[in-house]
Design an enzyme around this catalytic site. Structure first.
Site, PDB file in Angstrom:
ATOM      1  N   HIS A 191     -76.688 -53.679  84.965  1.00  0.00           N
ATOM      2  CA  HIS A 191     -76.864 -52.645  83.857  1.00  0.00           C
ATOM      3  C   HIS A 191     -76.795 -53.612  82.587  1.00  0.00           C
ATOM      4  O   HIS A 191     -75.939 -54.328  82.415  1.00  0.00           O
ATOM      5  CB  HIS A 191     -75.886 -51.707  83.919  1.00  0.00           C
ATOM      6  CG  HIS A 191     -75.450 -50.784  82.853  1.00  0.00           C
ATOM      7  ND1 HIS A 191     -76.604 -50.255  82.359  1.00  0.00           N
ATOM      8  CD2 HIS A 191     -74.505 -50.706  81.990  1.00  0.00           C
ATOM      9  CE1 HIS A 191     -76.161 -49.416  81.278  1.00  0.00           C
ATOM     10  NE2 HIS A 191     -75.041 -49.726  81.125  1.00  0.00           N
ATOM     11  N   CYS A 240     -74.285 -44.579  83.229  1.00  0.00           N
ATOM     12  CA  CYS A 240     -75.157 -45.693  83.371  1.00  0.00           C
ATOM     13  C   CYS A 240     -75.461 -46.235  84.858  1.00  0.00           C
ATOM     14  O   CYS A 240     -76.234 -46.958  85.147  1.00  0.00           O
ATOM     15  CB  CYS A 240     -74.225 -46.950  82.554  1.00  0.00           C
ATOM     16  SG  CYS A 240     -74.134 -46.361  81.127  1.00  0.00           S
ATOM     17  N   ASN A 300     -78.915 -50.495  75.226  1.00  0.00           N
ATOM     18  CA  ASN A 300     -78.250 -49.947  76.221  1.00  0.00           C
ATOM     19  C   ASN A 300     -79.043 -48.518  76.556  1.00  0.00           C
ATOM     20  O   ASN A 300     -78.982 -47.726  75.721  1.00  0.00           O
ATOM     21  CB  ASN A 300     -76.791 -49.927  76.268  1.00  0.00           C
ATOM     22  CG  ASN A 300     -76.427 -49.001  77.625  1.00  0.00           C
ATOM     23  OD1 ASN A 300     -76.849 -48.476  78.410  1.00  0.00           O
ATOM     24  ND2 ASN A 300     -74.879 -49.063  77.669  1.00  0.00           N
TER      25      ASN A 300
HETATM   26  O1  UT7 Z   1     -72.959 -48.528  79.329  1.00  0.00           O
HETATM   27  C1  UT7 Z   1     -71.877 -47.816  79.411  1.00  0.00           C
HETATM   28  C2  UT7 Z   1     -70.453 -48.697  79.346  1.00  0.00           C
HETATM   29  N1  UT7 Z   1     -70.424 -49.021  78.323  1.00  0.00           N
HETATM   30  C3  UT7 Z   1     -70.149 -50.452  77.826  1.00  0.00           C
HETATM   31  O2  UT7 Z   1     -69.951 -51.168  79.012  1.00  0.00           O
HETATM   32  C4  UT7 Z   1     -69.625 -50.804  76.726  1.00  0.00           C
HETATM   33  C5  UT7 Z   1     -68.583 -51.677  76.865  1.00  0.00           C
HETATM   34  N2  UT7 Z   1     -67.879 -51.939  75.537  1.00  0.00           N
HETATM   35  C6  UT7 Z   1     -68.417 -53.041  74.676  1.00  0.00           C
HETATM   36  O3  UT7 Z   1     -69.581 -53.414  74.986  1.00  0.00           O
HETATM   37  C7  UT7 Z   1     -67.714 -53.382  73.535  1.00  0.00           C
HETATM   38  O4  UT7 Z   1     -66.214 -53.004  73.510  1.00  0.00           O
HETATM   39  C8  UT7 Z   1     -68.345 -53.038  72.127  1.00  0.00           C
HETATM   40  C9  UT7 Z   1     -69.749 -53.740  71.786  1.00  0.00           C
HETATM   41  C10 UT7 Z   1     -68.681 -51.449  72.083  1.00  0.00           C
HETATM   42  C11 UT7 Z   1     -67.658 -53.415  70.798  1.00  0.00           C
HETATM   43  O5  UT7 Z   1     -67.213 -54.904  71.023  1.00  0.00           O
HETATM   44  P1  UT7 Z   1     -65.682 -55.148  71.022  1.00  0.00           P
HETATM   45  O6  UT7 Z   1     -65.896 -56.806  70.996  1.00  0.00           O
HETATM   46  O7  UT7 Z   1     -65.020 -54.493  72.078  1.00  0.00           O
HETATM   47  O8  UT7 Z   1     -65.048 -54.620  69.679  1.00  0.00           O
HETATM   48  P2  UT7 Z   1     -63.960 -53.869  69.512  1.00  0.00           P
HETATM   49  O9  UT7 Z   1     -64.146 -52.408  69.626  1.00  0.00           O
HETATM   50  O10 UT7 Z   1     -62.411 -54.709  69.919  1.00  0.00           O
HETATM   51  O11 UT7 Z   1     -63.867 -53.977  67.892  1.00  0.00           O
HETATM   52  C12 UT7 Z   1     -63.524 -55.458  67.215  1.00  0.00           C
HETATM   53  C13 UT7 Z   1     -63.608 -55.430  65.869  1.00  0.00           C
HETATM   54  C14 UT7 Z   1     -63.034 -54.283  65.023  1.00  0.00           C
HETATM   55  O12 UT7 Z   1     -62.268 -54.548  63.761  1.00  0.00           O
HETATM   56  P3  UT7 Z   1     -60.826 -54.794  63.584  1.00  0.00           P
HETATM   57  O13 UT7 Z   1     -60.206 -53.539  63.881  1.00  0.00           O
HETATM   58  O14 UT7 Z   1     -60.764 -55.971  64.258  1.00  0.00           O
HETATM   59  O15 UT7 Z   1     -61.172 -55.359  62.175  1.00  0.00           O
HETATM   60  C15 UT7 Z   1     -64.225 -53.206  64.744  1.00  0.00           C
HETATM   61  O16 UT7 Z   1     -63.947 -52.192  64.020  1.00  0.00           O
HETATM   62  O17 UT7 Z   1     -65.007 -55.109  65.537  1.00  0.00           O
HETATM   63  C16 UT7 Z   1     -65.217 -54.005  64.582  1.00  0.00           C
HETATM   64  N3  UT7 Z   1     -66.564 -53.430  64.916  1.00  0.00           N
HETATM   65  C17 UT7 Z   1     -67.647 -53.841  64.455  1.00  0.00           C
HETATM   66  N4  UT7 Z   1     -67.897 -54.713  63.372  1.00  0.00           N
HETATM   67  C18 UT7 Z   1     -69.288 -55.075  62.903  1.00  0.00           C
HETATM   68  C19 UT7 Z   1     -66.793 -52.637  65.827  1.00  0.00           C
HETATM   69  N5  UT7 Z   1     -68.074 -52.226  65.800  1.00  0.00           N
HETATM   70  C20 UT7 Z   1     -68.682 -53.287  64.596  1.00  0.00           C
HETATM   71  C21 UT7 Z   1     -70.076 -53.423  64.067  1.00  0.00           C
HETATM   72  N6  UT7 Z   1     -70.059 -54.214  63.202  1.00  0.00           N
HETATM   73  N7  UT7 Z   1     -70.954 -52.590  64.788  1.00  0.00           N
END
Ligand code: UT7
Length: 332
Positions: free
Chosen positions: A256, A116, A286
Site C-alpha cells: 500500500h 486502504c 495515497n
Molecule cells: O493510508 C492509510 C494509513 N495512513 C498512513 O499510513 C499514514 C501514516 N502516517 C504518516 O505517513 C505520517 O505520520 C505523516 C506523513 C502523516 C506525517 O509525518 P510525521 O513524520 O509522522 O510527522 P508528524 O505528524 O509527527 O509531524 C512532525 C512535524 C510537526 O511539527 P512540530 O510539531 O514538530 O513542529 C508537524 O506539524 O511536522 C509538521 N508537519 C508538517 N510540516 C510541513 C506535518 N505536516 C507537515 C507538512 N509540511 N505537510
C-alpha cells in the site's frame, strides 16, 4: 481433482488528468516540497475535477479498459465488487453504478468498506466465489476520490492523498497460479486515529458539523504511522512464513502506498531489496483502495507467469492484511 483457484487475468488502472504538485500545495498550506518528499516520498497526486464526478468515474474508466484489453463481454461478468471509502453516495453502492456504466447487465455488485485494505478484502472475497465454482468472471475494483473528503487547509493530510484506482479480472484456473493465501485483520479500537467525524448515522450532517470541518478525513498521523509500520511488516512476514517462502522466492512486494518509510520498513522486515518493491507513491500519493491495483497496472509489463507476489496494506479501521498470489500470465 486439481484445486480451482482464482487467477488475475488482467489489470487496468485509471487516474484523472489533473496533477496536484507539491509546489501547488505550497501555495495552499504551510508546507514545502522537501518536507513532503523526505517524510512521505510523494511528489504529485491526481485530482478528479468537475461537477458530478464521483468514484464511479474512476471505476467505470478502469473497468472499460479492463474489458477491452481482456476481450471480455460485459454481459459475461457475474459479479463486481468495489472497495472504496468515498462512494458516489451512501447508497446505492458505487459498484452498482459502475456495473450500469459498463453494461454489466447480468452482474450483481456491491461495495466493501475497508479503507486502504479494501482491495485486499475485496480480492479475498471475490476469489472465494471463483474457488467454489459459483462464478466464472468476477471484477474487483479498488478506487477512491480522496479529494472529496480531504481538508485542503490541513497540511498533515492534504499532502498525502490523491484520486485514482484500478480493476482486475478474476477467472478460474486449475494451474498452479492465482490467489494462494490471504491473511486479513481488523481492529475497530483504531477508529479514533483515522476516521471521518460526521456525515454518518452517528452524527448526520448539520450546519455545525460543516462549520467545524467534520466531513473531512481526520488522521493522527504519527500514531497511524506506528501501527502501520508494525502491522504491515508483521503480516507480510507471517504470510511468507506460513507458505514457506524465503526472500529469494519473492518476485515482488506490492505495498500500500501511504508513506515510503512504511514501505521501506515492510521490505526490510521481509528481507527483500528495493528492486523487488513496487513503488508509484511519487506520482499518485495515497489513493486508499486504489494503490494496489494501480501498482499492478504500472508494473504489469514486468510481471511473468508464476511470479510470487505479496500484496500488503494497512489503513483506517484499523484494517490490515496480506495476500500471496502467483501471477497468471506473461507480458502480452
Ligand atoms: O493510508 C492509510 C494509513 N495512513 C498512513 O499510513 C499514514 C501514516 N502516517 C504518516 O505517513 C505520517 O505520520 C505523516 C506523513 C502523516 C506525517 O509525518 P510525521 O513524520 O509522522 O510527522 P508528524 O505528524 O509527527 O509531524 C512532525 C512535524 C510537526 O511539527 P512540530 O510539531 O514538530 O513542529 C508537524 O506539524 O511536522 C509538521 N508537519 C508538517 N510540516 C510541513 C506535518 N505536516 C507537515 C507538512 N509540511 N505537510
Amino acid at each position: 481433482m486439481k484445486k480451482t483457484r482464482a487467477v488475475i487475468t488482467g489489470v487496468q488502472g485509471w487516474v484523472p488528468d489533473y496533477i496536484l504538485t507539491n509546489r501547488e500545495l505550497e501555495t495552499m498550506v504551510d508546507t514545502n516540497d522537501e518536507w513532503i518528499v523526505t517524510r512521505t516520498g510523494i511528489k504529485e497526486r491526481r485530482i478528479l475535477k468537475g461537477e458530478d464526478k464521483g468514484t464511479s468515474v474512476i471505476g467505470i474508466n478502469a473497468v472499460k479498459g479492463l474489458l477491452k484489453k481482456t476481450n471480455t463481454n460485459p454481459e459475461d461478468i457475474d459479479l463486481i465488487i468495489c472497495a472504496t471509502v468515498t462512494p458516489d453516495m451512501p447508497f446505492p453502492a458505487t459498484a452498482n453504478i459502475i456495473a450500469d456504466g459498463v453494461g454489466a447487465i447480468n452482474s450483481y455488485s456491491f461495495d466493501i468498506s475497508a479503507a486502504c485494505s479494501g482491495f485486499l478484502y475485496a480480492l479475498t472475497i471475490g476469489s472465494q466465489f471463483i474457488e467454489t465454482g459459483m462464478h466464472k468472471k468476477v471484477i474487483i475494483i479498488g478506487a477512491d476520490k480522496m479529494s472529496s473528503i480531504i481538508d485542503y487547509q490541513d497540511r498533515a493530510t492534504c499532502i498525502i492523498f490523491g484520486d485514482g484506482g484500478g480493476a482486475v479480472l478474476l477467472e478460474p484456473t486449475t494451474e498452479d497460479v492465482g490467489v494462494m493465501d490471504s491473511l486479513l485483520h481488523s481492529d475497530g479500537s483504531g477508529a479514533p486515529y483515522l476516521h471521518m467525524k460526521a456525515g454518518g448515522s452517528r452524527k448526520p450532517a448539520t450546519m455545525e458539523t460543516i462549520a467545524a470541518r467534520e466531513h473531512y478525513a481526520f488522521q493522527e498521523g504519527a500514531s497511524v504511522f506506528k501501527f502501520a509500520v508494525t502491522n504491515m511488516a508483521e503480516v507480510s512476514a507471517e504470510i511468507m512464513e506460513r507458505n514457506n517462502l524465503t526472500a529469494e522466492d519473492i518476485s515482488w512486494l506490492v505495498p500500500h502506498q501511504a508513506n515510503k518509510r512504511i514501505i521501506d520498513a515492510t521490505a526490510n522486515r521481509m528481507g527483500i531489496g528495493p528492486d523487488k518493491v513496487m513503488l508509484n507513491i511519487e506520482k499518485y500519493g495515497n489513493t486508499t483502495a486504489g494503490t494496489l491495483p494501480l501498482c499492478l497496472w504500472d508494473y504489469e509489463s514486468r510481471l511473468k507467469k508464476g511470479d510470487n507476489i505479496i500484496l500488503a496494506a494497512f489503513g483506517g479501521g484499523f484494517t490490515w492484511g496480506s495476500i500471496y498470489l502467483k501471477w497468471g500470465y506473461d507480458p502480452k
